[in-house]
Design a protein around this motif. Structure first.
Motif, short mmCIF file in Angstrom:
data_model
loop_
_atom_site.label_atom_id
_atom_site.label_comp_id
_atom_site.label_asym_id
_atom_site.label_seq_id
_atom_site.Cartn_x
_atom_site.Cartn_y
_atom_site.Cartn_z
N SER A 231 0.81 -1.22 0.00
CA SER A 231 0.00 0.00 0.00
C SER A 231 0.84 1.26 0.00
N ARG A 232 2.10 1.14 0.42
CA ARG A 232 2.97 2.32 0.49
C ARG A 232 3.76 2.58 -0.79
N PHE A 233 3.92 1.58 -1.65
CA PHE A 233 4.77 1.80 -2.82
C PHE A 233 4.11 1.50 -4.16
N CYS A 234 2.96 0.85 -4.16
CA CYS A 234 2.40 0.43 -5.45
C CYS A 234 1.95 1.59 -6.33
N ALA A 235 1.41 2.64 -5.74
CA ALA A 235 0.97 3.77 -6.57
C ALA A 235 2.15 4.37 -7.32
N GLU A 236 3.26 4.57 -6.61
CA GLU A 236 4.46 5.11 -7.25
C GLU A 236 5.03 4.12 -8.26
N SER A 237 4.99 2.84 -7.95
CA SER A 237 5.50 1.84 -8.88
C SER A 237 4.71 1.83 -10.17
N ARG A 238 3.39 1.93 -10.06
CA ARG A 238 2.57 1.97 -11.27
C ARG A 238 2.88 3.22 -12.10
N LYS A 239 3.09 4.33 -11.42
CA LYS A 239 3.44 5.57 -12.12
C LYS A 239 4.75 5.43 -12.87
N LEU A 240 5.72 4.77 -12.24
CA LEU A 240 7.04 4.59 -12.85
C LEU A 240 7.10 3.40 -13.81
N LYS A 241 6.02 2.60 -13.87
CA LYS A 241 5.93 1.42 -14.75
C LYS A 241 6.88 0.30 -14.32
N LEU A 242 7.10 0.19 -13.00
CA LEU A 242 7.91 -0.90 -12.48
C LEU A 242 7.06 -2.15 -12.33
N SER A 243 7.69 -3.31 -12.40
CA SER A 243 7.03 -4.59 -12.14
C SER A 243 7.27 -4.92 -10.67
N SER A 244 6.38 -4.45 -9.81
CA SER A 244 6.63 -4.44 -8.37
C SER A 244 5.76 -5.42 -7.61
N MET A 245 6.31 -5.92 -6.50
CA MET A 245 5.55 -6.76 -5.58
C MET A 245 6.23 -6.76 -4.23
N GLN A 246 5.46 -7.13 -3.23
CA GLN A 246 6.00 -7.34 -1.89
C GLN A 246 6.30 -8.82 -1.73
N LYS A 247 7.47 -9.13 -1.14
CA LYS A 247 7.87 -10.51 -0.89
C LYS A 247 8.41 -10.62 0.53
N LYS A 248 8.43 -11.83 1.05
CA LYS A 248 9.12 -12.10 2.31
C LYS A 248 10.60 -12.34 1.99
N LEU A 249 11.46 -12.05 2.94
CA LEU A 249 12.90 -12.05 2.70
C LEU A 249 13.43 -13.39 2.21
N GLU A 250 12.82 -14.49 2.62
CA GLU A 250 13.32 -15.80 2.19
C GLU A 250 12.96 -16.12 0.74
N LEU A 251 12.14 -15.28 0.11
CA LEU A 251 11.77 -15.42 -1.30
C LEU A 251 11.18 -16.81 -1.59
N GLY A 252 10.15 -17.13 -0.85
CA GLY A 252 9.37 -18.34 -1.11
C GLY A 252 8.27 -18.07 -2.12
N VAL A 253 7.20 -18.80 -2.04
CA VAL A 253 6.13 -18.68 -3.03
C VAL A 253 5.28 -17.42 -2.80
N TRP A 254 5.10 -17.02 -1.56
CA TRP A 254 4.19 -15.91 -1.25
C TRP A 254 4.62 -14.63 -1.96
N ARG A 255 3.61 -13.89 -2.46
CA ARG A 255 3.85 -12.61 -3.11
C ARG A 255 2.61 -11.76 -3.00
N LYS A 256 2.77 -10.46 -2.98
CA LYS A 256 1.66 -9.52 -3.03
C LYS A 256 1.99 -8.49 -4.11
N PRO A 257 1.48 -8.70 -5.33
CA PRO A 257 1.85 -7.82 -6.43
C PRO A 257 1.10 -6.50 -6.41
N CYS A 258 1.66 -5.53 -7.08
CA CYS A 258 0.97 -4.25 -7.24
C CYS A 258 -0.13 -4.38 -8.30
#
Length: 258
Positions: A231-258
């Motif tokens: 919720s804190r970075f997705c608006a800016e990411s969409r504006k910049l056209k980045l392929s963004s998501m939130q992940k946990k540090l261990e980089l498992g399956v879980w993801r929360k994309p913008c």
């Protein structure tokens, strides 16, 4: 037999490409801005996420895993550590002790002396051969900003530029696209050498705009945040056209994309 000028020109172009040892740019995958992606480095890949791009560990996954993703229409990036030795990899004995520096904060990893290009090049070539032979489309070379860290070696920005360009060349010689991982300060110099970017936590440090040259060049920026909620970075990411998501540090399956 008569040859038209166009045929002769085409033959010369192909011959020059062959002599250079580098695959023509148009034959490589060129990921464009906005592509959704999955980044999973923890354990063997789970192919259930419905996205067009997967970034997975090159050692931990097989050619069959890559082929499965290809059958589902995905492009697949091969994660390879090029800036540190890892004592859990099958080629760990290839790295001379003289090239091993300080620990980098991850278990079993030590920074490499990237000034030793003639020693490191064949090791990295074998690793990228593995990525190619398993059918990967691209490479994500990790830890390519050692000059800004306490590595145990007096690395300079020039040392890093030489090494990163060598890494990009090794990938391109094998027909693989290659991404610039972090290393924001050297984007102006390295943009022509890399086909996309991979970034961690540019939003947390208010640096995402520094990746705009990749977007302007039509090259994807694959971006993750760990501590920052989407919720804190997705608006800016969409504006910049980045392929963004939130992940946990261990980089498992879980993801929360913008």
């Amino acid at each position: 037999m008569r040859y038209t000028a166009r045929v002769i020109l085409s033959a010369l172009t192909l011959a020059l490409a062959g002599c250079s040892g580098t695959e023509p740019e148009e034959s490589r995958w060129q990921p464009h801005p906005g592509l959704a992606w999955q980044w999973q480095l923890d354990t063997r890949v789970d192919p259930s996420v419905d996205v067009p791009v997967y970034d997975i560990d090159g050692f931990e996954n097989t050619a069959a895993d890559v082929a499965r993703l290809h059958r589902d229409g995905r492009k697949v990036i091969c994660y390879i550590n090029v800036g540190a030795s890892e004592n859990f990899r099958p080629d760990k004995a290839d790295f001379p002790r003289s090239l091993l520096g300080e620990q980098n904060g991850w278990a079993g990893e030590r920074w490499l002396d990237i000034r030793e290009l003639t020693v490191l090049r064949p090791i990295m070539e074998r690793r990228f051969d593995m990525c190619r032979d398993k059918g990967f489309d691209a490479v994500e070379p990790d830890l390519v900003e050692g000059y800004g860290n306490d590595t145990g070696f007096p690395l300079t920005a020039s040392d890093q530029l030489r090494y990163n360009r060598m890494i990009a060349s090794i990938a391109h010689e094998r027909g693989l696209s290659v991404g610039l991982k972090n290393d924001l300060s050297q984007i102006p110099q390295l943009l022509p050498d890399f086909d996309f970017a991979v970034n961690e936590e540019c939003a947390q440090y208010d640096e995402c705009a520094r990746l705009s040259p990749f977007i302007a060049a039509g090259k994807a920026v694959f971006h993750v945040e760990y501590a920052e909620p989407a919720s804190r970075f997705c608006a800016e990411s969409r504006k910049l056209k980045l392929s963004s998501m939130q992940k946990k540090l261990e980089l498992g399956v879980w993801r929360k994309p913008c």
